[in-house]
Design a protein around this motif. Structure first.
Motif, PDB file in Angstrom:
ATOM      1  N   ASN A 261      21.469-112.486  80.328  1.00  0.00           N
ATOM      2  CA  ASN A 261      21.124-112.883  81.713  1.00  0.00           C
ATOM      3  C   ASN A 261      21.900-114.131  82.115  1.00  0.00           C
ATOM      4  O   ASN A 261      22.428-114.240  83.242  1.00  0.00           O
ATOM      5  CB  ASN A 261      19.625-113.145  81.810  1.00  0.00           C
ATOM      6  N   ASP A 262      22.002-115.093  81.164  1.00  0.00           N
ATOM      7  CA  ASP A 262      22.735-116.329  81.463  1.00  0.00           C
ATOM      8  C   ASP A 262      24.200-116.031  81.705  1.00  0.00           C
ATOM      9  O   ASP A 262      24.848-116.613  82.604  1.00  0.00           O
ATOM     10  CB  ASP A 262      22.541-117.292  80.293  1.00  0.00           C
ATOM     11  N   VAL A 263      24.779-115.119  80.902  1.00  0.00           N
ATOM     12  CA  VAL A 263      26.201-114.750  81.047  1.00  0.00           C
ATOM     13  C   VAL A 263      26.453-114.111  82.417  1.00  0.00           C
ATOM     14  O   VAL A 263      27.464-114.370  83.082  1.00  0.00           O
ATOM     15  CB  VAL A 263      26.622-113.801  79.915  1.00  0.00           C
TER      16      VAL A 263
ATOM     17  N   GLN B   6      24.771-114.681  85.106  1.00  0.00           N
ATOM     18  CA  GLN B   6      24.730-115.740  86.121  1.00  0.00           C
ATOM     19  C   GLN B   6      26.016-116.561  86.086  1.00  0.00           C
ATOM     20  O   GLN B   6      26.600-116.892  87.136  1.00  0.00           O
ATOM     21  CB  GLN B   6      23.529-116.649  85.868  1.00  0.00           C
ATOM     22  N   ARG B   7      26.514-116.894  84.855  1.00  0.00           N
ATOM     23  CA  ARG B   7      27.726-117.698  84.762  1.00  0.00           C
ATOM     24  C   ARG B   7      28.950-116.909  85.264  1.00  0.00           C
ATOM     25  O   ARG B   7      29.887-117.495  85.821  1.00  0.00           O
ATOM     26  CB  ARG B   7      27.942-118.139  83.294  1.00  0.00           C
ATOM     27  N   GLN B   8      28.944-115.604  85.039  1.00  0.00           N
ATOM     28  CA  GLN B   8      30.051-114.774  85.523  1.00  0.00           C
ATOM     29  C   GLN B   8      30.113-114.812  87.066  1.00  0.00           C
ATOM     30  O   GLN B   8      31.207-114.923  87.656  1.00  0.00           O
ATOM     31  CB  GLN B   8      29.854-113.328  85.048  1.00  0.00           C
TER      32      GLN B   8
ATOM     33  N   ASN C 129      29.034-117.287  88.914  1.00  0.00           N
ATOM     34  CA  ASN C 129      29.512-118.627  89.287  1.00  0.00           C
ATOM     35  C   ASN C 129      31.012-118.738  89.063  1.00  0.00           C
ATOM     36  O   ASN C 129      31.739-119.397  89.837  1.00  0.00           O
ATOM     37  CB  ASN C 129      28.789-119.686  88.471  1.00  0.00           C
ATOM     38  N   LYS C 130      31.527-118.077  87.999  1.00  0.00           N
ATOM     39  CA  LYS C 130      32.959-118.122  87.688  1.00  0.00           C
ATOM     40  C   LYS C 130      33.775-117.468  88.808  1.00  0.00           C
ATOM     41  O   LYS C 130      34.839-117.970  89.192  1.00  0.00           O
ATOM     42  CB  LYS C 130      33.204-117.403  86.366  1.00  0.00           C
ATOM     43  N   GLU C 131      33.288-116.360  89.298  1.00  0.00           N
ATOM     44  CA  GLU C 131      34.015-115.676  90.387  1.00  0.00           C
ATOM     45  C   GLU C 131      34.083-116.557  91.629  1.00  0.00           C
ATOM     46  O   GLU C 131      35.128-116.636  92.295  1.00  0.00           O
ATOM     47  CB  GLU C 131      33.303-114.360  90.692  1.00  0.00           C
ATOM     48  N   LYS C 132      32.991-117.246  91.893  1.00  0.00           N
ATOM     49  CA  LYS C 132      33.000-118.147  93.071  1.00  0.00           C
ATOM     50  C   LYS C 132      33.990-119.277  92.855  1.00  0.00           C
ATOM     51  O   LYS C 132      34.793-119.609  93.756  1.00  0.00           O
ATOM     52  CB  LYS C 132      31.605-118.724  93.275  1.00  0.00           C
TER      53      LYS C 132
ATOM     54  N   GLN D 255      36.611-119.300  90.853  1.00  0.00           N
ATOM     55  CA  GLN D 255      37.954-118.749  90.822  1.00  0.00           C
ATOM     56  C   GLN D 255      38.510-118.606  92.245  1.00  0.00           C
ATOM     57  O   GLN D 255      39.674-118.904  92.502  1.00  0.00           O
ATOM     58  CB  GLN D 255      37.928-117.366  90.130  1.00  0.00           C
TER      59      GLN D 255
END
Length: 631
Positions: free
Chosen positions: A255-257, A259-261, A263-266, A268
């Motif tokens: 679940n954390d991954v 969410q972080r994915q 955030n990473k796209e944003k 990027q």
């Protein structure tokens, strides 16, 4: 009864000599008719060992013409008439005639027969020994000229004759054989004990320890396996719990991954926007600065590359120069060493050549000197030899040798005269001895007269033959009684042989009082009626040897030269059991005066009390079987 000879020495055909006289027989005949061969055949049957007594070196020579005339065996038989079985050999009481036969075959065996049955040689020897016939006794045959030797026998030889005549020699030999067998058996038992002590018992002790170690290992292995199973079960449970926790953690991390994915796209997307802005600004700067900046940057890069290249080349050349300098130093040192070695070799070779030349020079000078002396001697005419000795000198030496030989000859003459003088003295002494012999003969005649006078007086004395016969009968009765007493003493000695303990001092100054002796000798029975019961109660302990301590026991076993196997008990190491007072009271109540502790029935010294309690302390003696059963 009769003798039958066939193929033995000069008797080629079967010859039977019957009708022998029971007491006296004589063989007569011309020379060469075979008289001695009859005596040889009798000795042959009786098993003579020394063939020289029958004039032969081997058994083959006893066959007629040694088997070359077609006769290959020799047979001799003697038939005895067993008319008095009481004095005959034992075991043949029911036989009227006993026939002993011996036969030898050329290249074959040597066999004996008793009444037609094959018998061993020792059995035949025992048969003859039992009737006092031992052909191997050196005095069995009294040959011509041996009477004086028999009359002058020593006591030991006379005793040997008496033993043979009485028939005890056979038993003495059997006793010797039995003693040797016993010694061998004792030695074998000692070897077995040594093997048991040195090999088997240590091996058993080692195996016992290994068995204990194995049992301990098996218990530890079983415990280890049980604990391993517990550990595996515990690990399994812990792993199960860990897997459950890990699964829950993995779900949370997923679940954390996610969410972080997101955030990473944003982030990027924002980075791409910033990079686009940077490119735009760089383009704008390049347009403003122009191409001058690029040329300066290119020149600076080329100068930097050249500086790096030159610096690297300088460092390589410096290292090469240092390496060449080190090599130069090594070459100089090697060159110097080679030069020194070469000079030393040349010097050594020069010295060797000098020594060789010097030796050759000395040899040449010696040869020249010898040649000069030879030449001088030849010119002078005195005949000098290589040792520089002239002919006159050598002649003088020869004369001196002749003079010495003449001196030795004169000395030999003097010795011969001295020996002649000694011979004359010896002859004079011989004549003196002859005179002394005449005197001794006169003394002999005088003493012979005295002997005759004594004999005459002896004959004149009164003599009662009946009284003498009575005295001889009384003496015979006393001798028989003494013999009976000796036999009784021997019998009693054999019965108490176990009480005899002999030893040698194991060291100088050994205190024999530390060895108390056999336990049976240390005790005395108060009531003789209880002797058998006490002997049965103590058993083999009665024949054990009591000593002061274990040190004395060890010294006796190692260096005491014991004559037989014994068990040694040190007083300070004895462990014994005595019944408590309650047991004694109960026994007294049950048996009354019919039961007694064995220790109370014997007497002993106070210092051996431990040994007595060890032998008798735990035993009760009852007067009858009923009391024993009740007890």
């Amino acid at each position: 009864q009769e003798i039958t000879i066939e193929g033995f020495k000069s008797y080629a055909q079967r010859v039977t000599l019957p009708n022998f006289d029971p007491t006296f027989n004589a063989i007569t005949g011309l020379n060469g008719t075979g008289k001695s061969n009859i005596l040889d055949s009798i000795c042959f049957v009786m098993g003579i060992k020394t063939l020289a007594h029958v004039r032969a070196t081997n058994l083959q020579e006893l066959v007629y013409k040694q088997g070359q005339a077609g006769i290959t065996k020799a047979t001799v038989s003697i038939t005895f008439h067993n008319n008095d079985p009481k004095t005959g050999p034992s075991g043949y009481d029911d036989k009227e005639y006993i026939t002993i036969t011996r036969q030898i075959v050329i290249g074959g065996r040597n066999k004996y027969l008793i009444n037609g049955h094959v018998a061993q040689e020792n059995r035949v020897q025992d048969l003859f020994h039992s009737v006092q016939l031992n052909v191997n006794n050196p005095h069995f045959l009294i040959m011509q000229g041996s009477i004086n030797k028999v009359c002058n026998m020593k006591p030991a030889e006379i005793m040997s004759l008496l033993e043979e005549a009485a028939g005890t020699r056979m038993y003495e030999k059997k006793k010797e054989v039995a003693n040797k067998t016993l010694e061998k058996k004792d030695q074998k038992l000692k070897e077995i004990d040594d093997v048991l002590k040195d090999d088997i018992l240590p091996s058993l002790e080692l195996l016992r320890k290994q068995c204990e170690q194995y049992n301990e290992w098996a218990a530890l292995s079983s415990n280890k396996e049980r604990l391993r199973r517990f550990l595996v079960a515990y690990d399994y449970m812990e792993c199960s719990k860990l897997v459950t926790r890990a699964q829950s953690d993995v779900a949370a991390m997923q679940n954390d991954v996610a969410q972080r994915q997101a955030n990473k796209e944003k982030i990027q997307a924002k980075v791409e926007e910033q990079q686009a802005m940077v490119r735009d600004l760089q383009t704008e700067k390049d347009i403003q600065m122009g191409g001058e900046m690029k040329e300066l940057q290119k020149a600076a890069d080329e100068l930097s590359m050249k500086l790096t290249k030159d610096t690297t080349g300088w460092k390589n050349k410096k290292e090469n120069m240092e390496a060449e300098q080190g090599t130069l130093k090594q070459l100089k040192a090697a060159l110097k060493e080679l030069a020194e070695q070469d000079m030393e070799g040349k010097v050594a070779k020069a010295k060797e050549d000098r020594d060789t030349a010097k030796a050759a020079l000395e040899a040449a000078e010696h040869a020249v000197e010898a040649a000069t002396r030879e030449l001088a001697g030849a010119e002078a005419g005195d005949g000098r030899d290589e040792s520089n000795r002239s002919l006159q000198e050598r002649l003088a030496d020869a004369q001196n040798a002749q003079t010495a030989a003449d001196g030795e000859m004169q000395q030999a003459d003097i010795r011969a005269k001295h020996l002649q003088k000694q011979l004359a003295e010896q002859k004079k002494a011989l004549s003196t001895k002859d005179k002394e012999t005449g005197t001794l003969q006169k003394d002999l005649q005088k003493h012979q007269g005295v002997v005759e006078e004594c004999t005459r007086r002896l004959q004149g004395l009164s003599f009662n033959e009946a009284e003498m016969q009575q005295l001889e009968e009384a003496r015979d009765r006393e001798v028989a009684e003494v013999r009976r007493c000796k036999d009784e003493v021997d019998r009693l000695s054999q019965e108490v042989a176990g009480c005899d303990f002999k030893f040698s001092d194991p060291r100088a100054g050994f205190d024999r009082s530390r060895v108390r002796g056999v336990l049976a000798k240390l005790v005395h029975v108060k009531d003789p009626a209880t002797s058998v019961a006490l002997e049965v109660a103590a058993g083999g302990k009665l024949y054990q040897v009591v000593v002061e301590d274990e040190v004395t026991a060890k010294e006796l076993l190692e260096r005491g030269r014991l004559t037989k196997r014994v068990t040694i008990i040190p007083l300070n190491k004895i462990q014994y059991f005595t019944p408590p007072n309650s047991v004694l009271d109960a026994a007294k109540k049950l048996g009354g005066d019919k039961v007694h502790p064995a220790i109370q029935l014997v007497g002993y010294e106070a210092d051996v009390e431990r040994a007595m309690k060890y032998a008798f302390g735990s035993v009760f003696v009852c007067q009858d079987a009923g009391t024993a059963k009740k007890l």
